[in-house]
Design an enzyme around this catalytic site. Sequence first.
Site, PDB file in Angstrom:
ATOM      1  N   ASP A  52       4.405  11.686  -4.548  1.00  9.02           N
ATOM      2  CA  ASP A  52       3.079  11.860  -5.149  1.00  9.02           C
ATOM      3  C   ASP A  52       3.034  12.907  -6.249  1.00  9.02           C
ATOM      4  O   ASP A  52       1.996  13.086  -6.886  1.00  9.02           O
ATOM      5  CB  ASP A  52       2.052  12.196  -4.063  1.00  9.02           C
ATOM      6  CG  ASP A  52       1.730  10.993  -3.195  1.00  9.02           C
ATOM      7  OD1 ASP A  52       1.643   9.883  -3.754  1.00  9.02           O
ATOM      8  OD2 ASP A  52       1.575  11.152  -1.975  1.00  9.02           O
ATOM      9  N   ASP A 102       2.164   1.829  -4.339  1.00 10.47           N
ATOM     10  CA  ASP A 102       1.507   2.908  -5.094  1.00 10.47           C
ATOM     11  C   ASP A 102       2.494   3.679  -5.971  1.00 10.47           C
ATOM     12  O   ASP A 102       2.136   4.257  -6.993  1.00 10.47           O
ATOM     13  CB  ASP A 102       0.847   3.927  -4.144  1.00 10.47           C
ATOM     14  CG  ASP A 102       0.268   3.344  -2.877  1.00 10.47           C
ATOM     15  OD1 ASP A 102       0.740   2.284  -2.435  1.00 10.47           O
ATOM     16  OD2 ASP A 102      -0.648   3.944  -2.313  1.00 10.47           O
TER      17      ASP A 102
HETATM   18  N1  GLY Z   1      -1.693   6.389  -2.946  1.00  7.62           N
HETATM   19  C1  GLY Z   1      -2.588   6.380  -1.910  1.00  7.62           C
HETATM   20  C2  GLY Z   1      -3.700   5.400  -1.949  1.00  7.62           C
HETATM   21  O1  GLY Z   1      -3.803   4.489  -2.743  1.00  7.62           O
HETATM   22  O2  GLY Z   1      -4.521   5.555  -1.086  1.00  7.62           O
END
Ligand code: GLY
Length: 417
Positions: free
Chosen positions: A135, A197
């Site tokens: 992240d 993601d």
């Molecule tokens: N990356 C986390 C989400 O989309 O909740």
Amino acid sequence: MTTCFNQSRGLYTVAKSFLFAGLLAFTAGCENTKKVAESANTPTIDLQKQIDDTDQQLEIAVPKLTDLTKHPRLIETNGTEWVEVNNGKLVWTSGFYPGILWYAYDVTGKNKWKQEAIKRTEVFEDFKNITEHHDIGFMMFPAYGLGYEIGGKKEYKDILLTSANSLASRFNPKVGTIRSWSNQMHPRWQQHITIIDNMLNLELLFWAAKHGGDKRFYDIAVTHAETTMKNHFRDDLTSWHVLEYDTLSGAILNRHTKQGYADDSRWSRGQAWGVYGYTMVYKETKDKKFLDFAQKITDKYLSLLPEDMVPCWDFDVADNPKEEKDASAAAIVASALLDLSTMVENKEDQKRYYNAAIKMLKSLGSEQYSGVGKADSFLLHSTGAKSLGKEIDVALIYADYYYIEALSRLKKMQEKS
Ligand code: GLY
């Protein structure tokens, strides 16, 4: 549990308009899965009004958010004000609030938003060394990347290059992807975890490779995108959320979900990350295979939308009127579609993607989804993690981030034309 469209929003609520909006919204809720008709008419929005609305919401919210060690994460279903969380190293949303302020500076030209953005950005410089999860891209690019690009803060370059190096350290050449999550935080999986993601974090690597960073960053981003394209999508062009790979052999062990309804269901924001991710990868590489793929998964996403262009939180529960919407997915896709509309060659496709983005932005800026007069956010009605029992029909900071990014992109497109 109540549905997303019959919640009071506390002191801000004007009962009459609420009832009207609630009724309108309810009739356009998740149960309405009617497919989007291709419209011959070009939809329009009042872009300046939507920008003014974001400015007004920030004028209300920013003075309340004074603790620089925290950032606004969500507004509860019945709430009016942001719930703040610590800018912790494991909190993936830390960069979105400074990112919103950079875009606010971009679209309004107000120096005060730049000053606020600088304050909110510079508090987490040491996050550049995060190697515990993927992240770091979501955290550093909206803050430091936009600070460099919009704010002219050239001194942020080294911080971004260090951040890219930290992200690249999670690449496993045997698998061909970056390892998204740690097993400690996500014990359901024992080996190399990659989630859809993760596509968004590649932007940091592309940026770094273009700005004096290791050329390896570019290669890692391309390999990750290729591997994900091969393994993460079903035959019908929708994506799984979580893939577990064997760390040593690179073999796929299983395909699951964390935030979707079921392992085999189509989690809406996951599809949105794919649309945004492959559009961005084509923008950075100019490799036509990525454009082709971005178009295919976008067309699939569009074919699943209800009339108001805002999906249910998972496409596979959309027939149930009690299920909640996810405005964050709509904001992510609206922003991506504006870029995609400028990159496809076919005029019909340009128009199709542009019109779809405008319809999404119009819907998001409408009484039905706007926070104006109801809460401190730009948008309402997002769902972060219903499968985990949290963030259901709330305002989310990243919904606001991708919304204002889309407004900024549209403003630039209009200025060019
Ligand atoms: N990356 C986390 C989400 O989309 O909740």
